[in-house]
Scaffold this motif. Structure first.
Motif, PDB file in Angstrom:
ATOM      1  N   LEU A 197     -41.256 -59.643  19.237  1.00 27.72           N
ATOM      2  CA  LEU A 197     -41.094 -58.199  19.216  1.00 27.72           C
ATOM      3  C   LEU A 197     -42.396 -57.438  19.432  1.00 27.72           C
ATOM      4  O   LEU A 197     -42.412 -56.380  20.055  1.00 27.72           O
ATOM      5  CB  LEU A 197     -40.466 -57.765  17.882  1.00 27.72           C
ATOM      6  CG  LEU A 197     -39.115 -58.401  17.533  1.00 27.72           C
ATOM      7  CD1 LEU A 197     -38.615 -57.842  16.209  1.00 27.72           C
ATOM      8  CD2 LEU A 197     -38.103 -58.158  18.637  1.00 27.72           C
ATOM      9  N   GLN A 198     -43.503 -57.966  18.871  1.00 32.63           N
ATOM     10  CA  GLN A 198     -44.760 -57.241  18.928  1.00 32.63           C
ATOM     11  C   GLN A 198     -45.929 -58.210  19.067  1.00 32.63           C
ATOM     12  O   GLN A 198     -45.844 -59.357  18.625  1.00 32.63           O
ATOM     13  CB  GLN A 198     -44.968 -56.405  17.656  1.00 32.63           C
ATOM     14  CG  GLN A 198     -43.925 -55.331  17.423  1.00 32.63           C
ATOM     15  CD  GLN A 198     -44.003 -54.205  18.430  1.00 32.63           C
ATOM     16  OE1 GLN A 198     -45.082 -53.865  18.924  1.00 32.63           O
ATOM     17  NE2 GLN A 198     -42.861 -53.612  18.734  1.00 32.63           N
TER      18      GLN A 198
ATOM     19  N   GLN B  15     -58.165 -63.492  18.865  1.00 39.26           N
ATOM     20  CA  GLN B  15     -56.980 -63.788  18.076  1.00 39.26           C
ATOM     21  C   GLN B  15     -55.917 -62.732  18.317  1.00 39.26           C
ATOM     22  O   GLN B  15     -56.223 -61.560  18.537  1.00 39.26           O
ATOM     23  CB  GLN B  15     -57.313 -63.848  16.584  1.00 39.26           C
ATOM     24  CG  GLN B  15     -58.085 -65.092  16.165  1.00 39.26           C
ATOM     25  CD  GLN B  15     -58.235 -65.173  14.662  1.00 39.26           C
ATOM     26  OE1 GLN B  15     -58.446 -64.166  13.991  1.00 39.26           O
ATOM     27  NE2 GLN B  15     -58.124 -66.368  14.132  1.00 39.26           N
ATOM     28  N   VAL B  16     -54.668 -63.160  18.242  1.00 42.76           N
ATOM     29  CA  VAL B  16     -53.544 -62.264  18.469  1.00 42.76           C
ATOM     30  C   VAL B  16     -52.508 -62.487  17.380  1.00 42.76           C
ATOM     31  O   VAL B  16     -52.181 -63.639  17.048  1.00 42.76           O
ATOM     32  CB  VAL B  16     -52.892 -62.526  19.845  1.00 42.76           C
ATOM     33  CG1 VAL B  16     -51.779 -61.512  20.120  1.00 42.76           C
ATOM     34  CG2 VAL B  16     -53.938 -62.485  20.954  1.00 42.76           C
ATOM     35  N   VAL B  17     -52.016 -61.391  16.806  1.00 42.72           N
ATOM     36  CA  VAL B  17     -50.930 -61.473  15.831  1.00 42.72           C
ATOM     37  C   VAL B  17     -49.617 -61.309  16.588  1.00 42.72           C
ATOM     38  O   VAL B  17     -49.433 -60.325  17.310  1.00 42.72           O
ATOM     39  CB  VAL B  17     -51.054 -60.383  14.753  1.00 42.72           C
ATOM     40  CG1 VAL B  17     -49.964 -60.560  13.699  1.00 42.72           C
ATOM     41  CG2 VAL B  17     -52.430 -60.415  14.099  1.00 42.72           C
ATOM     42  N   LEU B  18     -48.711 -62.268  16.442  1.00 46.52           N
ATOM     43  CA  LEU B  18     -47.403 -62.227  17.093  1.00 46.52           C
ATOM     44  C   LEU B  18     -46.329 -62.036  16.028  1.00 46.52           C
ATOM     45  O   LEU B  18     -46.309 -62.751  15.032  1.00 46.52           O
ATOM     46  CB  LEU B  18     -47.139 -63.517  17.876  1.00 46.52           C
ATOM     47  CG  LEU B  18     -48.167 -63.897  18.954  1.00 46.52           C
ATOM     48  CD1 LEU B  18     -47.803 -65.241  19.573  1.00 46.52           C
ATOM     49  CD2 LEU B  18     -48.256 -62.818  20.026  1.00 46.52           C
ATOM     50  N   ALA B  19     -45.440 -61.074  16.240  1.00 45.76           N
ATOM     51  CA  ALA B  19     -44.369 -60.793  15.281  1.00 45.76           C
ATOM     52  C   ALA B  19     -43.026 -61.094  15.931  1.00 45.76           C
ATOM     53  O   ALA B  19     -42.727 -60.605  17.028  1.00 45.76           O
ATOM     54  CB  ALA B  19     -44.416 -59.338  14.833  1.00 45.76           C
ATOM     55  N   PHE B  20     -42.206 -61.887  15.239  1.00 43.31           N
ATOM     56  CA  PHE B  20     -40.919 -62.323  15.777  1.00 43.31           C
ATOM     57  C   PHE B  20     -39.748 -61.659  15.053  1.00 43.31           C
ATOM     58  O   PHE B  20     -39.900 -61.094  13.961  1.00 43.31           O
ATOM     59  CB  PHE B  20     -40.802 -63.843  15.677  1.00 43.31           C
ATOM     60  CG  PHE B  20     -41.822 -64.584  16.491  1.00 43.31           C
ATOM     61  CD1 PHE B  20     -41.592 -64.855  17.830  1.00 43.31           C
ATOM     62  CD2 PHE B  20     -43.020 -64.982  15.928  1.00 43.31           C
ATOM     63  CE1 PHE B  20     -42.547 -65.522  18.595  1.00 43.31           C
ATOM     64  CE2 PHE B  20     -43.969 -65.652  16.677  1.00 43.31           C
ATOM     65  CZ  PHE B  20     -43.734 -65.925  18.019  1.00 43.31           C
TER      66      PHE B  20
END
Length: 319
Positions: free
Chosen positions: A180-181, A191-196
């Motif tokens: 989603l994001q 670094q990347v934050v991935l939101a599911f």
């Protein structure tokens, strides 16, 4: 028909002293944080007032805005007059746009997967890369604050692109859960934050290709991540929860601990300043008498109840 004018996008100037915010009806307004003075870009008569993306040049002299008709226009941030030709080389909705370090070129990505690098003075395209071969599969795209890293995703994989080379750095296989994001931590190692969609999070290290799982406190069964932004030092994450009417945006450290002392009621679009001292967002409409959206700016220290430098020590102490 509603006359409420919602904020659609915002961006801090490189020195963190000004904010440009786009709206759904009235174009772009530049706000000086210290003086609170405001002025608007002089939108051309043929230009739609609805703005989908906004970005400052690194030298602070220019601003680009993306519009729903797949075009981008460059403005002088001081005179507020447009400069250069209207850029109309995209054939689909523009997902993200930003300047390259030399301030004379910009990069933009559209939903059909076309990544373009172009001269803002002439409109000439200097690089073109197709990041997705299947039309309408670009769901999530994030560009770092300095435009050095672009993260894209379709339904199967996330890809980190080195900019301005427009070359693949690494990719990650995504689970069978909608992504989603994505939020890039601006000034850390990449670094990347991935939101599911199942309320799970990954912290993806694009230099190694590996990721860690993360959980954020207080997320219920129906709480879906709607928008995210990471602070420049990577210690704070602003997370908007879809459907949380009373308190849409929550603030966390990267270990998932929530700052429950925050009393800032706000919604997207939002962003941290380049120095990490300020946070800007849209107000919650119910907080105004006419239901309108207002730009609100707070110091990060005020929001979380302590200095950003104290975040790590605060949670190491068990608070």
């Amino acid at each position: 028909m509603s006359t409420v004018d919602a904020l659609t996008c915002l961006a801090f100037s490189p020195d963190g002293q000004k904010i440009a915010n786009g709206t759904a009806r009235s174009g772009v307004t530049i706000t000086d944080i210290s003086s609170k003075s405001k002025h608007q870009l002089e939108m051309l008569a043929e230009t739609h007032a609805h703005v989908t993306a906004v970005a400052w040049s690194p030298d602070g002299e220019k601003i680009i805005i993306a519009l729903p008709d797949h075009t981008i226009r460059c403005w002088n941030a001081t005179s507020t007059h447009p400069v250069g030709p209207l850029f109309g080389k995209h054939k689909d909705l523009i997902l993200t746009a930003g300047f390259l370090p030399d301030s004379s070129h910009a990069i933009s990505l559209s939903r059909d997967g076309e990544l373009l690098v172009w001269n803002t003075g002439t409109g000439v395209v200097t690089q073109q890369v197709t990041v997705s071969n299947t039309a309408q599969t670009m769901f999530v795209a994030a560009l770092s604050m300095d435009s050095s890293l672009l993260v894209t995703s379709d339904t199967k994989e996330g890809v980190a692109w080195e900019i301005p080379k427009c070359a693949r750095m690494t990719q990650i296989t995504l689970p069978d859960i909608p992504l989603l994001q994505a939020a890039i931590i601006p000034y850390s190692h990449p670094q990347v934050v991935l939101a599911f969609g199942d309320r799970s999070f990954w912290i993806w290290d694009t230099s190694t290709g590996k990721h860690d799982h993360a959980r954020f406190e207080g997320l219920g069964e129906d709480d879906i991540p709607f928008a995210m932004a990471a602070s420049p030092d990577g210690k704070l994450l602003a997370l908007e929860i879809d459907g949380d009417v009373d308190h849409p945006t929550h603030f966390y450290d990267m270990k998932g601990h929530e700052f429950t002392t925050s009393n800032m009621r706000c919604t997207h679009p939002f962003a941290f300043s380049p120095d990490g001292k300020f946070f800007a967002a849209s107000s919650v409409p119910s907080d105004s008498k006419d239901g309108s959206y207002k730009l609100i700016i707070r110091s990060v220290e005020e929001i979380i109840g302590c200095s950003p430098l104290d975040v790590r020590s605060r949670f190491m102490a068990g608070h």
